[in-house]
Design a protein around this motif. Structure first.
Motif, PDB file in Angstrom:
ATOM      1  N   TRP A   1       7.839  -0.018   3.605  1.00 50.66           N
ATOM      2  CA  TRP A   1       8.078  -1.432   3.354  1.00 50.66           C
ATOM      3  C   TRP A   1       6.799  -2.137   2.905  1.00 50.66           C
ATOM      4  N   ALA A   2       5.681  -1.724   3.470  1.00 52.97           N
ATOM      5  CA  ALA A   2       4.403  -2.300   3.031  1.00 52.97           C
ATOM      6  C   ALA A   2       4.121  -1.930   1.580  1.00 52.97           C
ATOM      7  N   ASN A   3       4.471  -0.701   1.206  1.00 55.34           N
ATOM      8  CA  ASN A   3       4.273  -0.266  -0.180  1.00 55.34           C
ATOM      9  C   ASN A   3       5.093  -1.102  -1.148  1.00 55.34           C
ATOM     10  N   ILE A   4       6.332  -1.384  -0.776  1.00 58.07           N
ATOM     11  CA  ILE A   4       7.197  -2.194  -1.635  1.00 58.07           C
ATOM     12  C   ILE A   4       6.586  -3.574  -1.857  1.00 58.07           C
ATOM     13  N   VAL A   5       6.093  -4.172  -0.784  1.00 56.24           N
ATOM     14  CA  VAL A   5       5.456  -5.496  -0.891  1.00 56.24           C
ATOM     15  C   VAL A   5       4.227  -5.416  -1.789  1.00 56.24           C
ATOM     16  N   MET A   6       3.400  -4.393  -1.593  1.00 58.23           N
ATOM     17  CA  MET A   6       2.172  -4.276  -2.381  1.00 58.23           C
ATOM     18  C   MET A   6       2.459  -3.967  -3.855  1.00 58.23           C
ATOM     19  N   ILE A   7       3.509  -3.183  -4.117  1.00 54.93           N
ATOM     20  CA  ILE A   7       3.852  -2.889  -5.508  1.00 54.93           C
ATOM     21  C   ILE A   7       4.297  -4.161  -6.239  1.00 54.93           C
TER      22      ILE A   7
ATOM     23  N   PRO B   1      -7.135   1.184  -2.515  1.00 56.41           N
ATOM     24  CA  PRO B   1      -7.019   2.188  -1.444  1.00 56.41           C
ATOM     25  C   PRO B   1      -5.893   1.908  -0.458  1.00 56.41           C
ATOM     26  N   LEU B   2      -5.537   0.627  -0.287  1.00 55.83           N
ATOM     27  CA  LEU B   2      -4.479   0.291   0.663  1.00 55.83           C
ATOM     28  C   LEU B   2      -3.138   0.832   0.192  1.00 55.83           C
ATOM     29  N   LEU B   3      -2.810   0.578  -1.073  1.00 58.52           N
ATOM     30  CA  LEU B   3      -1.564   1.096  -1.633  1.00 58.52           C
ATOM     31  C   LEU B   3      -1.621   2.615  -1.759  1.00 58.52           C
TER      32      LEU B   3
ATOM     33  N   LEU C   1      -3.232   4.784   0.145  1.00 52.22           N
ATOM     34  CA  LEU C   1      -3.021   5.420   1.447  1.00 52.22           C
ATOM     35  C   LEU C   1      -1.566   5.297   1.877  1.00 52.22           C
ATOM     36  N   GLY C   2      -0.966   4.136   1.647  1.00 51.64           N
ATOM     37  CA  GLY C   2       0.426   3.937   2.050  1.00 51.64           C
ATOM     38  C   GLY C   2       1.370   4.878   1.340  1.00 51.64           C
ATOM     39  N   ILE C   3       1.220   5.023   0.033  1.00 56.10           N
ATOM     40  CA  ILE C   3       2.095   5.922  -0.722  1.00 56.10           C
ATOM     41  C   ILE C   3       1.822   7.371  -0.337  1.00 56.10           C
ATOM     42  N   SER C   4       0.545   7.724  -0.170  1.00 60.17           N
ATOM     43  CA  SER C   4       0.191   9.099   0.205  1.00 60.17           C
ATOM     44  C   SER C   4       0.782   9.463   1.553  1.00 60.17           C
ATOM     45  N   TYR C   5       0.689   8.561   2.517  1.00 60.73           N
ATOM     46  CA  TYR C   5       1.252   8.816   3.852  1.00 60.73           C
ATOM     47  C   TYR C   5       2.761   9.038   3.745  1.00 60.73           C
TER      48      TYR C   5
END
Length: 388
Positions: free
Chosen positions: A243-249, A285-287, A289-293
């Protein structure tokens, strides 16, 4: 270990396909540098494809470095420093030399817009200076292999130093604090190094502005192997990251647009004393790391079954496909330059075709090399024919 490697093999195949699509998208308006461009005046296509390449850039090469770091300790432990280095120099050094001597000249024909025939170009530009690619150190997308050789050298030095001092530290545990320290360190390093080397500036084909994350993720891969991090990644955390990735994208292109990207100038984001540079140094790096995780958990939990023949085939050919994809993408697009399609449709066609061709040609190369190495030779190198 075997099960984990199956999911990592599949992850590497996925990342290789993404690399081919990434570079195909740049041809038709995505942000980034490539050897050939078309349709750079379509605002909608540019926005969509630049979002695609921008999001990819945050994670896909970093995740490659993580996987490489993960498999490094076992290889070193099994071979020792000397054999480990020799194997890596052969596996990565030979493709680098072949790229400089064979592939770079092919790409230069398109990139410089040579107006004569290809045969004329070979006579006047290549055969007259066959070592030009090596002299210019033209390695294109294979900068990744060059960077890995540097990382391997650093790892060997670290292991040798630790062995000489008799130091044996316990594995690093994956904690929330470790994650926060990694993110903070990369964000600060991103901003600082981009003051001197903005994104897009190359030193020996390396964009140093992205290397804080690359170095950190390679080290994280090593630590992950020693500490069993892949088993510790949590599905619940992956869902939060999703969900954080969606917001950041969504925020990523919005921030780029607010900072002047729609006017065609993204230099403020690439480095310098500006809010745009701070924004990119943080969200990158925030996005990533989120996508990589999310991908690591997804492949571990859903793509970790027994390897099929297709899995073996794709995994075996992914490395060579990565090495040869640049001329395939470039010449596929160049061959279809007169096709009057929308740039997004041409991206889909060229991208999918290039993926298929990269793996298919990789398979042919590997099979040919296997057949060649099995030819029995006599004492003076001549082919020894069977009496049958």
């Amino acid at each position: 270990m075997v099960q984990r490697m199956v999911c990592l093999d599949r992850l590497k195949v996925f990342l290789t396909v993404l690399v081919v699509l990434h570079h195909s998208s740049i041809v038709y308006g995505g942000s980034g540098g490539w050897f050939y461009y078309e349709h750079q005046d379509d605002i909608a296509a540019n926005a969509l494809l630049s979002t695609f390449t921008g999001v990819n850039q945050t994670f896909f090469m970093g995740l490659f470095f993580f996987v490489s770091g993960y498999v490094t300790p076992a290889s070193y432990d099994r071979r020792g420093a000397g054999r480990f280095l020799k194997a890596r120099l052969y596996r990565f050094g030979v493709p680098l030399i072949c790229y400089m001597l064979l592939i770079a000249p092919l790409l230069r024909y398109v990139s410089i817009g040579y107006e004569g025939s290809f045969g004329e170009y070979l006579r006047t530009e290549v055969l007259s200076n066959p070592l030009r690619g090596a002299i210019d150190f033209s390695i294109g997308p294979l900068w990744y292999l060059f960077a890995l050789l540097l990382f391997f050298a650093g790892y060997i030095g670290f292991r040798k130093l630790a062995e000489s001092r008799g130091v044996s530290k316990p594995p690093v545990a994956l904690t929330f604090r470790v994650t926060v320290v990694y993110l903070a360190a990369v964000m600060v390093a991103n901003f600082a190094i981009r003051l001197v080397f903005p994104v897009g500036t190359e030193v020996l084909n390396l964009q140093l502005g992205y290397f804080p994350a690359y170095i950190g993720l390679f080290m994280a891969g090593v630590a992950a192997y020693r500490g069993g991090w892949l088993q510790q990644l949590k599905e619940t955390t992956a869902k939060k990251w999703k969900w954080a990735n969606i917001v950041m994208i969504v925020l990523f292109p919005a921030g780029m647009a607010a900072g002047g990207a729609l006017d065609g100038d993204v230099s403020a984001f690439m480095g310098g004393m500006s809010w745009q540079a701070v924004f990119y140094a943080i969200i990158d790096p925030l996005l990533g790391l989120g996508i990589s995780y999310s991908l690591l958990v997804g492949f571990r939990d859903r793509r970790n079954g027994s390897a099929t023949k297709m899995t073996h085939w794709l995994s075996a050919n992914a490395f060579t496909a990565f090495i040869i994809h640049a001329p395939i993408v470039t010449y596929t697009a160049f061959a279809l330059r007169d096709l009057s399609w929308h740039p997004l449709l041409k991206f889909g066609l060229v991208g999918c075709t290039s993926v298929v061709l990269s793996f298919a040609i990789s398979s042919l190369i590997r099979e040919s090399s296997r057949v060649f190495t099995k030819i029995p030779l006599g004492p003076r190198g001549k082919v020894r024919h069977s009496s049958n």
